[in-house]
Scaffold this active site. Structure first.
Site, PDB file in Angstrom:
ATOM      1  N   CYS A   2       0.841  -1.189   0.000  1.00 16.15           N
ATOM      2  CA  CYS A   2       0.000   0.000   0.000  1.00 16.15           C
ATOM      3  C   CYS A   2       0.885   1.251   0.000  1.00 16.15           C
ATOM      4  O   CYS A   2       2.052   1.203   0.374  1.00 16.15           O
ATOM      5  CB  CYS A   2      -0.848   0.027   1.251  1.00 16.15           C
ATOM      6  N   ARG A  27       2.699   1.256  -5.883  1.00 15.87           N
ATOM      7  CA  ARG A  27       2.815   0.482  -4.643  1.00 15.87           C
ATOM      8  C   ARG A  27       1.589  -0.384  -4.376  1.00 15.87           C
ATOM      9  O   ARG A  27       1.602  -1.244  -3.498  1.00 15.87           O
ATOM     10  CB  ARG A  27       3.013   1.430  -3.455  1.00 15.87           C
ATOM     11  N   TRP A  75      -3.004  -2.412  -1.756  1.00 19.57           N
ATOM     12  CA  TRP A  75      -2.670  -3.707  -2.349  1.00 19.57           C
ATOM     13  C   TRP A  75      -3.136  -4.717  -1.311  1.00 19.57           C
ATOM     14  O   TRP A  75      -2.551  -4.836  -0.233  1.00 19.57           O
ATOM     15  CB  TRP A  75      -1.167  -3.783  -2.574  1.00 19.57           C
ATOM     16  N   ASN A  99      -0.332   1.220   6.224  1.00 17.86           N
ATOM     17  CA  ASN A  99       0.400   0.267   5.394  1.00 17.86           C
ATOM     18  C   ASN A  99       1.133  -0.662   6.351  1.00 17.86           C
ATOM     19  O   ASN A  99       1.832  -0.203   7.245  1.00 17.86           O
ATOM     20  CB  ASN A  99       1.398   1.028   4.506  1.00 17.86           C
ATOM     21  N   GLY A 100       0.939  -1.959   6.185  1.00 18.77           N
ATOM     22  CA  GLY A 100       1.594  -2.923   7.079  1.00 18.77           C
ATOM     23  C   GLY A 100       0.611  -4.014   7.452  1.00 18.77           C
ATOM     24  O   GLY A 100      -0.442  -4.162   6.826  1.00 18.77           O
ATOM     25  N   GLU A 477      16.198 -13.600 -14.887  1.00 16.45           N
ATOM     26  CA  GLU A 477      15.591 -12.272 -14.937  1.00 16.45           C
ATOM     27  C   GLU A 477      14.700 -12.119 -16.174  1.00 16.45           C
ATOM     28  O   GLU A 477      13.613 -11.533 -16.098  1.00 16.45           O
ATOM     29  CB  GLU A 477      16.696 -11.197 -14.913  1.00 16.45           C
ATOM     30  N   LYS A 481      10.768 -11.245 -15.884  1.00 13.99           N
ATOM     31  CA  LYS A 481      10.147 -10.096 -16.571  1.00 13.99           C
ATOM     32  C   LYS A 481       8.998 -10.574 -17.441  1.00 13.99           C
ATOM     33  O   LYS A 481       7.926  -9.974 -17.463  1.00 13.99           O
ATOM     34  CB  LYS A 481      11.155  -9.341 -17.451  1.00 13.99           C
ATOM     35  N   GLU A 484       5.954 -11.634 -15.229  1.00 18.14           N
ATOM     36  CA  GLU A 484       5.219 -10.641 -14.450  1.00 18.14           C
ATOM     37  C   GLU A 484       4.467  -9.637 -15.303  1.00 18.14           C
ATOM     38  O   GLU A 484       3.392  -9.199 -14.900  1.00 18.14           O
ATOM     39  CB  GLU A 484       6.095  -9.959 -13.404  1.00 18.14           C
ATOM     40  N   HIS A 500      17.739 -32.313 -17.748  1.00 18.10           N
ATOM     41  CA  HIS A 500      17.433 -33.126 -16.574  1.00 18.10           C
ATOM     42  C   HIS A 500      15.959 -33.026 -16.183  1.00 18.10           C
ATOM     43  O   HIS A 500      15.605 -33.304 -15.036  1.00 18.10           O
ATOM     44  CB  HIS A 500      18.333 -32.709 -15.403  1.00 18.10           C
ATOM     45  N   LYS A 596       5.141  -2.747  -6.115  1.00 13.51           N
ATOM     46  CA  LYS A 596       6.576  -2.500  -6.276  1.00 13.51           C
ATOM     47  C   LYS A 596       7.365  -2.705  -4.991  1.00 13.51           C
ATOM     48  O   LYS A 596       8.448  -3.247  -5.006  1.00 13.51           O
ATOM     49  CB  LYS A 596       6.812  -1.088  -6.788  1.00 13.51           C
TER      50      LYS A 596
HETATM   51  C1  F6R Z   1      10.371  -7.711 -10.255  1.00 14.07           C
HETATM   52  C2  F6R Z   1      10.542  -6.924  -9.056  1.00 14.07           C
HETATM   53  C3  F6R Z   1      10.509  -7.632  -7.748  1.00 14.07           C
HETATM   54  C4  F6R Z   1      11.491  -6.980  -6.770  1.00 14.07           C
HETATM   55  C5  F6R Z   1      11.369  -7.625  -5.366  1.00 14.07           C
HETATM   56  C6  F6R Z   1      12.400  -7.065  -4.419  1.00 14.07           C
HETATM   57  O1  F6R Z   1      10.469  -6.924 -11.400  1.00 14.07           O
HETATM   58  O2  F6R Z   1      10.703  -5.743  -9.119  1.00 14.07           O
HETATM   59  O3  F6R Z   1      10.784  -8.989  -7.895  1.00 14.07           O
HETATM   60  O4  F6R Z   1      12.774  -7.149  -7.261  1.00 14.07           O
HETATM   61  O5  F6R Z   1      10.096  -7.395  -4.857  1.00 14.07           O
HETATM   62  O6  F6R Z   1      12.298  -5.671  -4.330  1.00 14.07           O
HETATM   63  P1  F6R Z   1      13.494  -4.795  -3.800  1.00 14.07           P
HETATM   64  O7  F6R Z   1      14.582  -4.868  -4.788  1.00 14.07           O
HETATM   65  O8  F6R Z   1      12.922  -3.422  -3.661  1.00 14.07           O
HETATM   66  O9  F6R Z   1      13.898  -5.379  -2.493  1.00 14.07           O
END
Ligand code: F6R
Length: 601
Positions: A2, A27, A75, A99-100, A477, A481, A484, A500, A596
């Site tokens: 949030c 967020r 969220w 938030n929390g 990665e 990407k 997601e 395997h 995020k």
């Molecule tokens: C994917 C993404 C997430 C963050 C993860 C950790 O694109 O952004 O997987 O990498 O939530 O976030 P941070 O780096 O802020 O600890």
């Protein structure tokens, strides 16, 4: 997670709350709400859906309001997205945004129901509204202190009351940044919300309570004593948090990578000494005593960490363990280990918890983060900032490449401190690193080719990304990407491991992205999947004579040291995922179910 915001000043709070909330939408974006002082009462507007829709409703009723208010973008954790579960939650004169997670909310709820309070939502947060109201007798800060002393869990909490002229906020394990303006003050979960209004900020610490009016901000510790404020000036350009003509933040942030990497490198390289200046918090003597590094991180940051497993032993003679933060077993740490936490936001709860546990073993610690003053920086002995500017798209892009480059710099610094890496070798590596911004630009300039490939496979239901050694994290990665933002099932695999098991999933036309800028063995793996009918999209060094004979399609990657090609391949897989999601018409900057900054465990 949030996002919360708050404003007290001389202007109508409504438009400022909506504007700051929109800047935090990354967020959380399943529901939103605001509470605005209006005619001696508090007007609460909230609903499931977007902030823009909520704002339209506010404009339709004539944009009422006075000079203070709080807002929230959600969220969902406890209770699905709905109007009743959206914040603010109100009890009597009190309105709160939170938030929390309140872990003991069931127990508190029963107690409050016995006291005659009625609950409207399924959220854990509503207990904070009733508890604060329960204790409120004209001193809102005191009521918040009493309420928060009852709760277990995490909170970034902003509170207003109809009959008090100030806002109160409190934090524990969830971020709040306070911004100081001229005749106005602000609060938010993250800096981008505040950039158009002020760049003078400070982060609240756990256990503190802030009392915010338009003239001043008082911060009190848990004993009620005033504590000094350490202001920081954020040097992020407000424009960096705008789309600036790009259709999506993600595309903008992919394009910003040459500059972001330049910033990560800026004024850190000493060519004469063949060394790097980094704020590691470690003396050379301490670096020499290390015999291991242990890295904790989540998601994209975890993928970046895996690169260190290949780079640190070769450049610094230091073996590396990498652990998903939520699975971290700190018991293994010896005092000769350097613990490293990597987090773009610096606020990821799993990473912060792992670092806390690790530090309890008495080891030295270091953070790699993008956000100045974020919580992680206060938990460690040294911080290396990636300096990529604000990242708004939920899918991390430029901060991932920033993390890779920061890890290269750190490996070189440790290698030099430990007398493992010679001056001339370090110099050559550093020289090549400075070429990266230009080479990244070449990959970005080749985006049309990647777009065509993305569009031709946009209907597939499965992708594979394969790579070996330092290209393996980029395979992970690329798959992350793709998953997601395009919602296509994608697996990132060590190329040698495919046979395997996962090879069973490769059938006629399955797209397999092979990261092939390094090594001969990957060619065997390309043939392996090709023989099962896969369409191999190979990322290969420009002019490679072999790969084009065995791959279905080749994306040429500019030549550099093999290990640095990891950065260039990253940009290509980001573009592939981006154009796939775009061909599918998906909400690229706000993929479903994701947020995020993940501030709960
Ligand atoms: C994917 C993404 C997430 C963050 C993860 C950790 O694109 O952004 O997987 O990498 O939530 O976030 P941070 O780096 O802020 O600890």
């Amino acid at each position: 997670m949030c996002g919360i915001v708050g404003y007290v000043g001389q202007d109508n709070a409504g438009p400022i709350l909506f504007d700051t909330l929109k800047r935090l939408e990354y967020r959380g974006y399943d529901s939103a709400g605001v509470a605005i002082a209006s005619d001696g009462e508090v007007l609460v507007l909230k609903s499931a859906g977007s902030i823009s829709d909520l704002e339209k409703g506010y404009i339709d009723i004539g944009s009422p309001g006075e000079n203070r208010g709080v807002g929230h973008t959600r969220w969902a954790t406890h209770g699905p997205p709905s109007t009743k579960n959206a914040h603010p939650h109100t009890s009597g004169a009190v309105s709160i945004v939170h938030n929390g997670i309140i872990e003991n909310y069931l127990e508190l709820k029963e107690h409050l129901i016995d006291q005659g309070f009625e609950f409207e939502s399924e959220t854990d947060s509503e207990v904070l509204a009733h508890l604060t109201n329960f204790y409120y007798q004209g001193d809102l800060a005191e009521a918040v202190r009493a309420a928060t002393s009852m709760v277990e869990g995490s909170y970034a909490l902003a509170v207003m009351a109809a009959d008090s002229s100030y806002l109160v906020c409190a934090r524990k394990d969830s971020p709040i940044v306070i911004g100081l303006g001229e005749g106005a003050n602000y609060l938010a979960s993250d800096i981008p919300a505040l950039l158009p209004y002020t760049r003078k900020v400070f982060w609240m610490k756990d256990g503190e309570i802030a009392i915010i009016d338009e003239e001043k901000v008082d911060i009190r510790d848990k004993f009620g004593d005033l504590v000094p404020i350490h202001l920081e000036t954020v040097d992020w350009d407000p424009k960096a948090a705008e789309k600036s003509g790009y259709p999506h933040f993600m595309l903008k942030e992919i394009h910003e990578q040459p500059k972001a990497v330049q910033e990560t490198l800026a004024s850190r390289i000493s060519e004469i000494e063949g060394d790097v200046k980094l704020e590691t918090g470690l003396s050379d003597e301490e670096a020499r005593r290390l015999d291991r590094a242990s890295i904790v991180a989540c998601g994209t940051s975890y993928n970046a960490s895996i690169l260190a497993r290949y780079v640190f032993p070769r450049a610094a003679g230091l073996p590396v363990d990498v652990e998903v933060a939520s699975e971290f077993q700190s018991i293994q740490l010896k005092p000769s280990t350097l613990l490293i936490g990597i987090s773009q936001s610096g606020e990821t709860a799993d990473t912060l918890t792992a670092l806390r546990r690790g530090r309890a073993c008495g080891v030295g610690s270091l953070a790699i983060t993008n956000v100045v003053g974020s919580t992680i920086t206060r938990q460690v002995d040294g911080t290396v900032y990636t300096r990529c500017g604000p990242e708004i798209g939920v899918a991390a892009t430029k901060t991932f490449t920033g993390q890779l480059v920061a890890l290269f710099l750190l490996a070189i610094r440790l290698g030099r401190a430990r007398n493992f890496l010679g001056c001339e070798d370090a110099r050559k590596m550093l020289l090549e690193l400075t070429r990266l911004p230009g080479l990244i630009q070449e990959v970005v300039d080749g985006r049309e080719r990647i777009r065509e490939i993305a569009e031709s496979y946009a209907d597939t239901d499965r992708y594979f990304f394969i790579g070996r050694e330092f290209l393996y994290p980029i395979a992970l990665e690329g798959a992350l990407k793709m998953k997601e933002i395009s919602y296509i099932s994608a697996e990132g695999y060590p190329a040698g491991e495919l046979k395997h098991g996962p090879l069973a999933l490769v059938t006629e036309g399955t797209p397999v992205v092979a990261l092939a800028t390094y090594g001969k063995k990957i060619q065997t793996n390309i043939k392996e999947v090709g023989a099962r009918g896969a369409d191999v999209i190979a990322l290969a060094t420009a002019g490679d004579p072999d790969i084009c004979k065995i791959a279905t399609t080749v994306v040429e990657i500019p030549e550099t040291r093999p290990v640095f090609s990891a950065v260039l391949c990253t940009v290509a897989v980001q573009l592939l995922a981006y154009y796939t999601a775009r061909a599918k018409g998906l909400p690229i900057d706000k993929p479903r179910n994701l947020a995020k900054s993940v501030t709960v465990e």
